[in-house]
Structure formats: structure tokens, C-alpha cells
Design a protein around this motif. Structure first.
Motif, mmCIF file in Angstrom:
data_model
loop_
_atom_site.group_PDB
_atom_site.id
_atom_site.type_symbol
_atom_site.label_atom_id
_atom_site.label_comp_id
_atom_site.label_asym_id
_atom_site.label_seq_id
_atom_site.Cartn_x
_atom_site.Cartn_y
_atom_site.Cartn_z
ATOM 1 N N GLU A 19 -36.997 1.787 13.786
ATOM 2 C CA GLU A 19 -38.309 1.991 14.580
ATOM 3 C C GLU A 19 -38.894 0.818 15.006
ATOM 4 O OE1 GLU A 19 -37.445 2.938 11.224
ATOM 5 O OE2 GLU A 19 -37.614 5.313 11.368
ATOM 6 N N LEU A 20 -38.564 -0.336 14.501
ATOM 7 C CA LEU A 20 -39.454 -1.340 15.137
ATOM 8 C C LEU A 20 -38.204 -2.593 15.504
ATOM 9 C CD1 LEU A 20 -41.875 -1.797 12.103
ATOM 10 C CD2 LEU A 20 -42.221 -1.047 14.524
ATOM 11 N N ASN A 21 -38.565 -3.331 16.499
ATOM 12 C CA ASN A 21 -37.773 -4.399 16.875
ATOM 13 C C ASN A 21 -38.825 -5.434 17.216
ATOM 14 O OD1 ASN A 21 -35.223 -5.732 17.740
ATOM 15 N ND2 ASN A 21 -35.993 -5.329 19.942
ATOM 16 N N VAL A 22 -38.333 -6.726 17.016
ATOM 17 C CA VAL A 22 -39.227 -7.981 17.116
ATOM 18 C C VAL A 22 -38.526 -8.560 18.478
ATOM 19 C CG1 VAL A 22 -39.845 -10.262 16.484
ATOM 20 C CG2 VAL A 22 -39.675 -8.524 14.748
ATOM 21 N N VAL A 23 -39.227 -8.874 19.681
ATOM 22 C CA VAL A 23 -38.961 -9.278 20.839
ATOM 23 C C VAL A 23 -39.522 -10.802 21.111
ATOM 24 C CG1 VAL A 23 -38.466 -7.229 22.031
ATOM 25 C CG2 VAL A 23 -40.851 -8.240 22.002
ATOM 26 N N ALA A 24 -40.547 -10.890 20.477
ATOM 27 C CA ALA A 24 -41.436 -12.334 20.557
ATOM 28 C C ALA A 24 -41.958 -12.799 19.453
ATOM 29 C CB ALA A 24 -42.189 -12.292 21.693
ATOM 30 N N LEU A 25 -41.815 -14.299 19.108
ATOM 31 C CA LEU A 25 -42.377 -14.878 17.901
ATOM 32 C C LEU A 25 -43.249 -15.891 17.999
ATOM 33 C CD1 LEU A 25 -39.671 -14.434 15.131
ATOM 34 C CD2 LEU A 25 -41.757 -13.020 15.294
ATOM 35 N N ALA A 26 -44.185 -16.296 17.337
ATOM 36 C CA ALA A 26 -44.824 -17.702 17.886
ATOM 37 C C ALA A 26 -45.600 -18.268 16.296
ATOM 38 C CB ALA A 26 -46.160 -17.377 18.522
ATOM 39 N N ALA A 27 -45.367 -19.378 16.089
ATOM 40 C CA ALA A 27 -45.806 -19.910 14.954
ATOM 41 C C ALA A 27 -46.501 -21.337 14.879
ATOM 42 C CB ALA A 27 -44.563 -20.321 14.008
ATOM 43 N N GLY A 28 -46.901 -21.897 13.986
ATOM 44 C CA GLY A 28 -47.538 -23.265 14.228
ATOM 45 C C GLY A 28 -46.728 -24.284 13.824
ATOM 46 N N ARG A 29 -46.506 -24.818 12.790
ATOM 47 C CA ARG A 29 -45.771 -26.180 12.367
ATOM 48 C C ARG A 29 -44.473 -25.907 11.570
ATOM 49 N NH1 ARG A 29 -48.699 -31.760 12.808
ATOM 50 N NH2 ARG A 29 -46.546 -32.191 13.218
ATOM 51 N N ASN A 30 -44.354 -24.666 10.992
ATOM 52 C CA ASN A 30 -43.431 -24.527 9.779
ATOM 53 C C ASN A 30 -42.090 -24.059 10.627
ATOM 54 O OD1 ASN A 30 -41.553 -23.985 7.724
ATOM 55 N ND2 ASN A 30 -43.335 -22.497 6.758
ATOM 56 N N ARG A 31 -41.288 -25.431 11.120
ATOM 57 C CA ARG A 31 -40.397 -25.147 12.022
ATOM 58 C C ARG A 31 -39.145 -24.476 11.382
ATOM 59 N NH1 ARG A 31 -39.077 -31.258 14.303
ATOM 60 N NH2 ARG A 31 -38.087 -32.078 12.458
ATOM 61 N N GLU A 32 -38.856 -25.224 10.141
ATOM 62 C CA GLU A 32 -37.738 -24.639 9.447
ATOM 63 C C GLU A 32 -37.702 -23.218 9.163
ATOM 64 O OE1 GLU A 32 -39.507 -27.140 8.526
ATOM 65 O OE2 GLU A 32 -38.320 -28.909 8.728
ATOM 66 N N LEU A 33 -38.952 -22.675 8.716
ATOM 67 C CA LEU A 33 -38.872 -21.361 8.379
ATOM 68 C C LEU A 33 -38.610 -20.414 9.663
ATOM 69 C CD1 LEU A 33 -39.196 -18.806 6.744
ATOM 70 C CD2 LEU A 33 -41.839 -18.890 6.657
ATOM 71 N N PHE A 34 -39.386 -21.046 10.822
ATOM 72 C CA PHE A 34 -39.316 -20.415 12.029
ATOM 73 C C PHE A 34 -37.993 -20.170 12.680
ATOM 74 C CE2 PHE A 34 -40.377 -20.230 16.788
ATOM 75 C CZ PHE A 34 -41.219 -19.081 16.546
ATOM 76 N N LEU A 35 -37.220 -21.227 12.340
ATOM 77 C CA LEU A 35 -35.808 -21.238 12.688
ATOM 78 C C LEU A 35 -35.097 -20.205 12.138
ATOM 79 C CD1 LEU A 35 -33.343 -22.494 13.961
ATOM 80 C CD2 LEU A 35 -32.997 -24.003 12.103
ATOM 81 N N GLU A 36 -35.280 -19.788 10.732
ATOM 82 C CA GLU A 36 -34.632 -18.822 10.115
ATOM 83 C C GLU A 36 -34.999 -17.637 10.662
ATOM 84 O OE1 GLU A 36 -31.905 -19.297 8.168
ATOM 85 O OE2 GLU A 36 -32.245 -21.370 8.547
ATOM 86 N N GLN A 37 -36.350 -17.326 10.970
ATOM 87 C CA GLN A 37 -36.879 -16.078 11.468
ATOM 88 C C GLN A 37 -36.135 -15.911 12.842
ATOM 89 O OE1 GLN A 37 -40.954 -16.530 11.784
ATOM 90 N NE2 GLN A 37 -41.504 -15.942 9.550
ATOM 91 N N CYS A 38 -36.026 -16.856 13.710
ATOM 92 C CA CYS A 38 -35.254 -16.675 15.113
ATOM 93 C C CYS A 38 -33.723 -16.363 14.991
ATOM 94 C CB CYS A 38 -35.323 -18.126 15.866
ATOM 95 S SG CYS A 38 -36.966 -18.523 16.548
ATOM 96 N N LYS A 39 -33.219 -17.031 13.866
ATOM 97 C CA LYS A 39 -31.671 -16.523 13.646
ATOM 98 C C LYS A 39 -31.773 -15.055 12.969
ATOM 99 C CE LYS A 39 -29.648 -19.763 10.980
ATOM 100 N NZ LYS A 39 -29.836 -20.971 10.056
ATOM 101 N N ALA A 40 -32.742 -14.720 12.254
ATOM 102 C CA ALA A 40 -32.319 -13.434 11.815
ATOM 103 C C ALA A 40 -33.108 -12.088 12.785
ATOM 104 C CB ALA A 40 -33.508 -13.283 10.717
ATOM 105 N N TYR A 41 -34.106 -12.440 13.654
ATOM 106 C CA TYR A 41 -34.542 -11.285 14.575
ATOM 107 C C TYR A 41 -34.183 -11.799 15.942
ATOM 108 C CZ TYR A 41 -36.874 -10.577 10.184
ATOM 109 O OH TYR A 41 -37.364 -10.065 8.998
ATOM 110 N N LYS A 42 -33.479 -12.793 16.520
ATOM 111 C CA LYS A 42 -33.198 -12.947 17.772
ATOM 112 C C LYS A 42 -34.085 -12.516 18.719
ATOM 113 C CE LYS A 42 -28.100 -12.670 16.289
ATOM 114 N NZ LYS A 42 -28.514 -12.719 14.709
ATOM 115 N N PRO A 43 -35.310 -13.166 18.740
ATOM 116 C CA PRO A 43 -36.315 -12.801 19.633
ATOM 117 C C PRO A 43 -36.030 -13.123 21.326
ATOM 118 C CG PRO A 43 -37.140 -14.482 18.225
ATOM 119 C CD PRO A 43 -35.970 -14.189 17.575
ATOM 120 N N LEU A 44 -36.569 -12.704 22.068
ATOM 121 C CA LEU A 44 -36.144 -13.143 23.614
ATOM 122 C C LEU A 44 -37.065 -14.310 24.052
ATOM 123 C CD1 LEU A 44 -36.342 -9.580 25.367
ATOM 124 C CD2 LEU A 44 -34.331 -10.842 24.439
ATOM 125 N N LEU A 45 -38.079 -14.431 23.168
ATOM 126 C CA LEU A 45 -39.322 -15.584 23.544
ATOM 127 C C LEU A 45 -39.719 -15.810 22.147
ATOM 128 C CD1 LEU A 45 -41.173 -17.074 25.385
ATOM 129 C CD2 LEU A 45 -42.739 -14.932 25.566
#
Length: 386
Positions: free
Chosen positions: A27-53
Motif C-alpha cells: 500500500e505504501l512506497n517511499v519515494v523521497a526522504l529528508a533528514a538532519g545530521r544523523n547520516r549513519e541512520l539515514f544511509l541505512e534508510q536509503c539502502k532499505a527504501y531506495k528513494p529517488l530523492l
């Protein structure tokens, strides 16, 4: 399948939003993510959800992210700063934008998302606090729905379904009372950040947890409710409900009181904002009424917790006053967490900042941002002289 963007994906609401996404992969798909300075967690999120932006706060972190994503053979568009937030908020593929940022930083990207005709799942209450009149008019102009994610406002929204809003007598916003509702004034003077960050019922980010301890969070919710539901401040009441089982209520003119009950779990209102107008079954813990030992209610004590009164005052003044309230509070909370001021100085700094401001009525976005900056400078000046 709903395509969603998330502003603030590494924060408490952002992480819980992704948990909801995990529960509904069809039902849900992530196409874009924005975060602050927690780059390590953000990297893991990008790898898991593969957003376009994707976007991070700092350019150096964006470059670090790009380098690591290339190693994973992932090449999303990578942005940074305020421009990056706006890019994620207006991502072409997204239908719903979850605004889970903390603070007034969410104002500009939320307005950009509205102008891009995105549906807004609003968890960034400061947007409506600082610029409620402007944002609601903008949403009306662009015919954009603002769907509340805060548990209290989601509860009110659901209690209003199918009802005539002219029949509303009062909105009853419930508050847990925070961790210090039974402390006296002298005890409150000695509250530390570590004590204030231990909320009795909810798991939240640092800023909102401190706001809950001062009752400023409930004051901000009063202002947010005014703009979400079009009611007068005199018709919004706050009641302390320590068990956090009833998330809020609507009282109607005929004496009926509709209440929304549920577990104190933010994934429930997040899911409803994303599934609306449908309700989806999930496997989250359910409320067992037979296990409840009782539901109690009490009046908030504004002598010990003056932040709530300050919010009502600023809301009734209107114009730029709520923006000043919000900005000064953000600065004061940050100073408290940094050990620069005491707990009971937070509302004092907000009040002194409000007293120094010449209020303006019906400000546009540029004026609100200017006033926000002024209030932060003024609050910091007051803190330096404490």
C-alpha cells in the motif's frame, strides 16, 4: 500504492512512519526522504527504501552519503539544506508528504508542498503555530488536505467525522501532565534535562518531550487545533488525563461527548493519516479495557506550568505572536538541554521575548520568517543575560 515523501525520517515520528510503511508494503512506497545530521541512520534508510530523492542538512554529509550510496550501487538525487527539504517536499512522484520535522524549520517546505498540491500528513505542529492563518489559507487556495498526525488532533478529527461542526460546543484536548505534574514549584526548580526526558507514557523526540514536561506542547496543540478545526480559543479546553488512553474528545451542543481511545502509540495516528479515508488492520498492541484500572482527569495547574497560559495568550493575540512564542520556546528548550538555563526559566524566557515584540496582524510567509529570526535572537540575548 501511495507514494510518500518523509521530512524528518531519522526522528521519532519519521522512524515510526517507516515502521508503518514496513507493515504495508503493498500500500505504501517511499519515494523521497529528508533528514538532519544523523547520516549513519539515514544511509541505512536509503539502502532499505531506495528513494529517488534524498536530502541531508549539511553539504558535507550529502557528499559523504553520495560516496557510500555509490558503493551500494544506489544513485538517488542527493540534495542538502533548506533547498533539499523543499525538493523532497515537492518531489513529483509523491502524493503524500509526511512533515515530521521538529520546529519552525518545517514551515517553508510544508508551504512548498501545499503549492505543489501534495496531501500533507502533518506532524510538525510548529508550522500551524507559527503561521496557522497563512498556511490554512494557502491549503484552501490550493485545495490541499492537511491530515493531522498528532495523536490528539487525529482523535479530534476522527470524532468530527460525519458531524456538523457548527454543533461543536468544546474541544477537549487531553494531556498526560508529563513527568512532573505532582511536583511543587520548589521541586520544579531542580528538574534536570535527564529527568525531563523521561516521559511516563510516550516515546518522543527530545524537544517535544521537554515541551510535554512544561505543558508548552499542549499550548502549541491548542493553537494547532484552532487552525485545523476552525474553533475559537475559548472553545478549546485542556484536561490532564495521566493514563493517556483517551487521546482527546469533542463535546457537542446536545451534551454528547465523543472520545477517542487507544494505546499510546504514535504508529496508530500515523497509519490513519496515510490510510485515510480507509482503515487498515494491523498487528499493533490493542487496548484491553478490562485491564484499565481507571481513567482520571484533572485541571492543568497553570501556576506551576505557565507555558500553557502563554500559548493561549499568544494565540488570542494572533498575528505574529504565536510565531514569537514558538521561536522563543525552541531557543529556551535548546538552552535547557544544553545546561545553560533551569527548567523553570523556559516559560520566563518565552514571556520576556513576547513582551519585547511589537505584534503584527495577518503576516505573510516572509514576515513570519523574519519575526521568527528576531525572536530567536531576542531569546538568546535574554539567555545570555540570565
Amino acid at each position: 500504492m501511495k507514494q510518500i515523501s518523509i521530512l524528518g525520517s531519522t526522528g521519532s515520528i519519521g522512524r515510526q512512519t517507516l515502521e508503518v510503511v514496513n507493515s504495508f508494503p503493498e500500500e505504501l512506497n517511499v519515494v523521497a526522504l529528508a533528514a538532519g545530521r544523523n547520516r549513519e541512520l539515514f544511509l541505512e534508510q536509503c539502502k532499505a527504501y531506495k528513494p529517488l530523492l534524498v536530502s541531508l542538512q549539511l553539504e558535507e554529509d550529502a557528499l559523504w552519503l553520495k560516496e557510500h550510496l555509490i558503493k551500494e550501487k544506489l544513485r538517488p538525487e542527493i540534495r542538502y539544506g533548506l533547498d533539499g527539504l523543499v525538493a523532497v517536499a515537492t518531489c513529483h512522484e509523491a502524493v503524500v508528504v509526511v512533515t515530521a520535522l521538529s520546529g519552525a524549520i518545517g514551515l517553508v517546505p510544508t508551504c512548498a508542498a501545499i503549492k505543489a498540491s501534495k496531501k500533507i500528513a502533518l506532524a510538525n505542529k510548529e508550522t500551524l503555530v507559527a503561521a496557522g492563518q497563512y498556511v490554512t489559507k494557502l491549503a484552501e487556495e490550493y485545495k490541499v488536505e492537511i491530515l493531522p498526525v498528532d495523536s490528539e488532533h487525529s482523535a479530534i478529527w476522527q470524532c468530527l467525522h460525519g458531524e456538523n461542526r457548527s454543533a461543536i460546543r468544546k474541544i477537549q484536548l487531553t494531556a498526560s501532565g508529563g513527568p512532573f505534574r505532582q511536583l511543587n514549584r520548589q521541586e520544579l526548580e531542580n528538574v534536570t534535562p535527564e529527568m525531563a526526558l523521561k516521559h511516563p507514557n510516550w516515546s518522543m523526540g527530545q524537544k517535544i518531550t521537554i515541551d510535554s514536561a512544561t505543558l508548552m506542547n499542549k499550548g502549541l496543540e491548542v493553537i494547532e487545533a484552532k487552525w485545523l478545526f476552525g474553533v475559537d480559543y475559548d472553545d478549546i479546553n485542556v484536561v490532564v488525563h495521566p493514563q493517556s488512553v483517551i487521546h482527546s474528545m469533542v463535546e457537542y451542543g446536545d451534551g454528547s461527548l465523543l472520545a477517542h481511545l487507544g494505546m499510546p502509540d504514535m504508529r496508530i495516528p500515523i497509519q490513519y493519516a496515510l490510510s485515510y479515508p480507509e482503515r487498515w488492520f494491523n498487528h499493533l498492541p490493542k487496548l484491553n479495557l478490562t485491564e484499565l484500572k481507571g481513567l482520571t482527569f484533572e485541571e492543568p495547574d497553570t501556576n506551576r506550568f505557565p507555558s500553557l497560559s502563554l500559548a493561549y495568550q499568544a494565540g488570542k493575540i494572533g498575528g505574529t505572536a504565536p510565531a514569537v512564542l514558538n521561536a522563543a520556546n525552541e531557543v529556551a528548550v535548546h538552552a535547557f538541554l544544553a545546561g545553560q538555563i533551569k527548567f523553570m526559566q523556559i516559560p520566563s524566557i518565552v514571556k520576556r521575548t513576547l513582551n519585547e515584540h511589537q505584534f503584527q496582524g495577518s503576516p505573510v510567509l516572509e514576515e513570519i520568517l523574519e519575526i521568527d529570526g528576531w525572536a530567536r535572537e531576542e531569546a538568546n540575548k535574554i539567555i545570555r543575560n540570565c
